[in-house]
Design a protein around this motif. Structure first.
Motif, PDB file in Angstrom:
ATOM      1  N   ALA A   1       0.844  -1.191   0.000  1.00 61.08           N
ATOM      2  CA  ALA A   1       0.000   0.000   0.000  1.00 61.08           C
ATOM      3  C   ALA A   1       0.880   1.241   0.000  1.00 61.08           C
ATOM      4  N   VAL A   2       0.240   2.393  -0.189  1.00 62.79           N
ATOM      5  CA  VAL A   2       0.955   3.667  -0.139  1.00 62.79           C
ATOM      6  C   VAL A   2       1.309   3.957   1.316  1.00 62.79           C
ATOM      7  N   PRO A   3       2.569   4.260   1.629  1.00 64.19           N
ATOM      8  CA  PRO A   3       2.949   4.557   3.019  1.00 64.19           C
ATOM      9  C   PRO A   3       2.200   5.765   3.573  1.00 64.19           C
ATOM     10  N   ASP A   4       2.058   5.817   4.883  1.00 64.96           N
ATOM     11  CA  ASP A   4       1.370   6.931   5.538  1.00 64.96           C
ATOM     12  C   ASP A   4       2.046   8.255   5.190  1.00 64.96           C
ATOM     13  N   GLY A   5       1.219   9.275   4.966  1.00 62.99           N
ATOM     14  CA  GLY A   5       1.729  10.601   4.661  1.00 62.99           C
ATOM     15  C   GLY A   5       2.023  10.839   3.195  1.00 62.99           C
ATOM     16  N   LEU A   6       1.783   9.815   2.362  1.00 62.33           N
ATOM     17  CA  LEU A   6       2.089   9.933   0.944  1.00 62.33           C
ATOM     18  C   LEU A   6       0.842   9.669   0.105  1.00 62.33           C
ATOM     19  N   ASP A   7       0.820  10.248  -1.077  1.00 62.86           N
ATOM     20  CA  ASP A   7      -0.134   9.891  -2.118  1.00 62.86           C
ATOM     21  C   ASP A   7       0.628   9.115  -3.183  1.00 62.86           C
ATOM     22  N   GLY A   8      -0.105   8.360  -4.013  1.00 63.93           N
ATOM     23  CA  GLY A   8       0.601   7.600  -5.032  1.00 63.93           C
ATOM     24  C   GLY A   8      -0.305   7.086  -6.121  1.00 63.93           C
ATOM     25  N   THR A   9       0.327   6.507  -7.114  1.00 59.37           N
ATOM     26  CA  THR A   9      -0.397   5.898  -8.227  1.00 59.37           C
ATOM     27  C   THR A   9       0.374   4.684  -8.720  1.00 59.37           C
ATOM     28  N   VAL A  10      -0.335   3.657  -9.152  1.00 60.53           N
ATOM     29  CA  VAL A  10       0.304   2.437  -9.654  1.00 60.53           C
ATOM     30  C   VAL A  10       0.913   2.720 -11.028  1.00 60.53           C
ATOM     31  N   VAL A  11       2.184   2.345 -11.201  1.00 62.69           N
ATOM     32  CA  VAL A  11       2.861   2.569 -12.482  1.00 62.69           C
ATOM     33  C   VAL A  11       3.263   1.263 -13.164  1.00 62.69           C
ATOM     34  N   ALA A  12       3.262   0.157 -12.433  1.00 63.04           N
ATOM     35  CA  ALA A  12       3.636  -1.128 -13.037  1.00 63.04           C
ATOM     36  C   ALA A  12       3.199  -2.251 -12.091  1.00 63.04           C
ATOM     37  N   HIS A  13       3.307  -3.473 -12.576  1.00 59.49           N
ATOM     38  CA  HIS A  13       2.960  -4.646 -11.780  1.00 59.49           C
ATOM     39  C   HIS A  13       4.146  -5.609 -11.783  1.00 59.49           C
ATOM     40  N   ASP A  14       4.207  -6.429 -10.749  1.00 50.87           N
ATOM     41  CA  ASP A  14       5.332  -7.343 -10.599  1.00 50.87           C
ATOM     42  C   ASP A  14       4.845  -8.599  -9.859  1.00 50.87           C
ATOM     43  N   ARG A  15       5.627  -9.642  -9.936  1.00 57.34           N
ATOM     44  CA  ARG A  15       5.301 -10.894  -9.227  1.00 57.34           C
ATOM     45  C   ARG A  15       6.581 -11.414  -8.578  1.00 57.34           C
ATOM     46  N   LEU A  16       6.447 -11.926  -7.373  1.00 59.80           N
ATOM     47  CA  LEU A  16       7.590 -12.538  -6.701  1.00 59.80           C
ATOM     48  C   LEU A  16       7.704 -14.003  -7.116  1.00 59.80           C
ATOM     49  N   ALA A  17       8.923 -14.462  -7.188  1.00 61.13           N
ATOM     50  CA  ALA A  17       9.174 -15.857  -7.574  1.00 61.13           C
ATOM     51  C   ALA A  17      10.124 -16.493  -6.573  1.00 61.13           C
ATOM     52  N   VAL A  18       9.909 -17.762  -6.309  1.00 57.82           N
ATOM     53  CA  VAL A  18      10.825 -18.539  -5.487  1.00 57.82           C
ATOM     54  C   VAL A  18      11.871 -19.153  -6.421  1.00 57.82           C
ATOM     55  N   VAL A  19      13.141 -18.933  -6.127  1.00 51.93           N
ATOM     56  CA  VAL A  19      14.208 -19.423  -7.006  1.00 51.93           C
ATOM     57  C   VAL A  19      15.268 -20.160  -6.188  1.00 51.93           C
ATOM     58  N   VAL A  20      15.907 -21.097  -6.863  1.00 56.16           N
ATOM     59  CA  VAL A  20      16.995 -21.855  -6.233  1.00 56.16           C
ATOM     60  C   VAL A  20      18.095 -22.068  -7.268  1.00 56.16           C
ATOM     61  N   ALA A  21      19.255 -22.433  -6.793  1.00 56.33           N
ATOM     62  CA  ALA A  21      20.340 -22.823  -7.697  1.00 56.33           C
ATOM     63  C   ALA A  21      20.004 -24.175  -8.333  1.00 56.33           C
ATOM     64  N   PRO A  22      20.531 -24.463  -9.521  1.00 57.06           N
ATOM     65  CA  PRO A  22      20.224 -25.753 -10.185  1.00 57.06           C
ATOM     66  C   PRO A  22      20.571 -26.975  -9.350  1.00 57.06           C
ATOM     67  N   SER A  23      21.493 -26.833  -8.416  1.00 56.16           N
ATOM     68  CA  SER A  23      21.897 -27.968  -7.593  1.00 56.16           C
ATOM     69  C   SER A  23      20.948 -28.223  -6.419  1.00 56.16           C
ATOM     70  N   HIS A  24      20.033 -27.313  -6.148  1.00 56.36           N
ATOM     71  CA  HIS A  24      19.129 -27.464  -5.010  1.00 56.36           C
ATOM     72  C   HIS A  24      18.057 -28.523  -5.328  1.00 56.36           C
ATOM     73  N   PRO A  25      17.624 -29.323  -4.328  1.00 57.67           N
ATOM     74  CA  PRO A  25      16.598 -30.355  -4.592  1.00 57.67           C
ATOM     75  C   PRO A  25      15.304 -29.796  -5.169  1.00 57.67           C
ATOM     76  N   TRP A  26      14.933 -28.548  -4.795  1.00 58.81           N
ATOM     77  CA  TRP A  26      13.700 -27.987  -5.321  1.00 58.81           C
ATOM     78  C   TRP A  26      13.768 -27.750  -6.833  1.00 58.81           C
ATOM     79  N   ALA A  27      14.947 -27.699  -7.397  1.00 59.42           N
ATOM     80  CA  ALA A  27      15.087 -27.429  -8.830  1.00 59.42           C
ATOM     81  C   ALA A  27      14.543 -28.584  -9.662  1.00 59.42           C
TER      82      ALA A  27
END
Length: 372
Positions: free
Chosen positions: A230-256
């Motif tokens: 959200a917009v921090p207290d005391g500030l106004d704002g507008t959405v300029v882009a969207h993003d997504r978080l990803a879980v990543v591991v090295a190729p050697s990790h079992p989750w890979a």
């Protein structure tokens, strides 16, 4: 009624005196006689009891009856003609012709005549005598012209000062942004801004979303960008882009090598390489896993996206990063994305500024470029 002026024309013509422009308010009388007639005109104006005129000359103040009761400045805008009318009167003084004055200020002669008559009604005195041979200032008109010249010159000085302030403001832009935006989006936006404003010097500070809010509220930045929920207290704002978080591991990790998506509870219970508290990435992840027991104690807690990414590439453990930050590593297989089911890892990226202070100048232009 006002008009636009071409500032490139300069103020030099407006400094010409009424007597020096070919139109005399004293019909060729001597300078001493002219001064006496002006004093007479001032007394006549004061006695007229009309709307009133206030003069700032060496002779003091002449005003209508309405100013005698107290505040001289009350309702000043109703008693003093607008700048366009005063400039027209000065043009009449210079040219001795209403038609020539109208052409100079860029209006028709009937409009100029109407404006002069309106000013005469407002002041309660005759300013211009019109005849087939031209237009001549009355004695009162010559006195008002002297006052008008000072007002117009002061307005020009005011305008020049404001232009200088605007130029100083537009010569620099201070931006503060959270890490992902600073590293992966702002460089392109700033290159585009450079093409539009080559003379604007831009400084960029990077920090987490909490730091962005602190800098903006302290007046240390003109525009900020955050990645939180959200917009921090005391500030106004507008959405300029969207993003997504990803879980990543090295190729050697079992989750890979796993094919089944990770569920939120398993992710929450696994020590991860994370950004610090206060970062937008951490806020989103904390919120996504709050209903699944919350995050386990971090394996590592680092203060930049680059550091988190380097730790994941080295095989330290699973990390959670913006998809914007890992495109190259995923393409080269230095990192592997692990699918996650049932967790909301999408986020909005926002431009922010102090409440009530909409971006102006180069900050406004940069904001426009983020939406392009």
């Amino acid at each position: 009624m006002s008009r636009e002026r071409d500032d490139s024309a300069g103020p030099t013509e407006r400094g010409i005196g009424a007597g020096g422009g070919g139109v005399s308010g004293t019909s060729g009388a001597s300078e001493a006689s002219g001064a006496a007639e002006r004093r007479t005109a001032a007394r006549a104006i004061a006695a007229a009891g009309g709307s009133g005129v206030t003069g700032a000359g060496s002779g003091g103040t002449a005003s209508g009856a309405g100013t005698a009761s107290g505040s001289v400045t009350a309702h000043l805008s109703h008693r003093v003609p607008d700048l366009g009318a005063l400039e027209l009167l000065l043009a009449v003084a210079r040219h001795g012709s209403l038609g020539a004055a109208a052409r100079e200020v860029g209006i028709t002669q009937p409009a100029a005549s109407s404006r002069i008559r309106s000013m005469e009604r407002q002041l309660g005195v005759a300013l211009v005598d019109r005849s087939p041979r031209g237009s001549r200032l009355t004695d009162a008109g010559a006195l008002v012209t002297d006052w008008a010249r000072r007002i117009v010159e002061s307005a020009e000085a005011f305008d020049a000062g404001v232009q200088a302030l605007r130029g100083r403001r537009d010569s620099r832009l201070r931006v503060v942004a959270s890490m992902t935006i600073a590293e992966y989006l702002l460089p392109g936006w700033l290159i585009a801004l450079r093409a539009e404003r080559p003379d604007t010097a831009v400084s960029l500070q990077a920090g987490n979303s909490a730091v962005v809010a602190e800098r903006l509220l302290a007046g240390e930045a003109d525009l900020g960008f955050v990645e939180g929920l959200a917009v921090p207290d005391g500030l106004d704002g507008t959405v300029v882009a969207h993003d997504r978080l990803a879980v990543v591991v090295a190729p050697s990790h079992p989750w890979a090598r796993r094919r089944k998506p990770i569920d939120p509870a398993e992710l929450a219970g696994t020590p991860l390489v994370l950004r610090e508290h206060g970062s937008g990435t951490r806020q989103v992840l904390d919120a996504a896993l709050a209903g699944h027991g919350g995050l386990a104690r971090p394996l590592l807690e680092l203060a930049s996206t680059t550091a988190v990414k380097a730790a994941a590439v080295s095989g330290a453990g699973p990390a959670v990063l913006s998809e914007l930050a890992i495109a190259e590593e995923l393409s080269s297989r230095r990192l592997v994305a692990v699918p996650v089911a049932g967790a909301h890892l999408r986020r909005d990226l926002r431009a922010v500024w102090p409440t009530g202070h909409r971006p102006t100048g180069p900050a406004r232009d940069l904001l426009s470029l983020t939406r392009a």
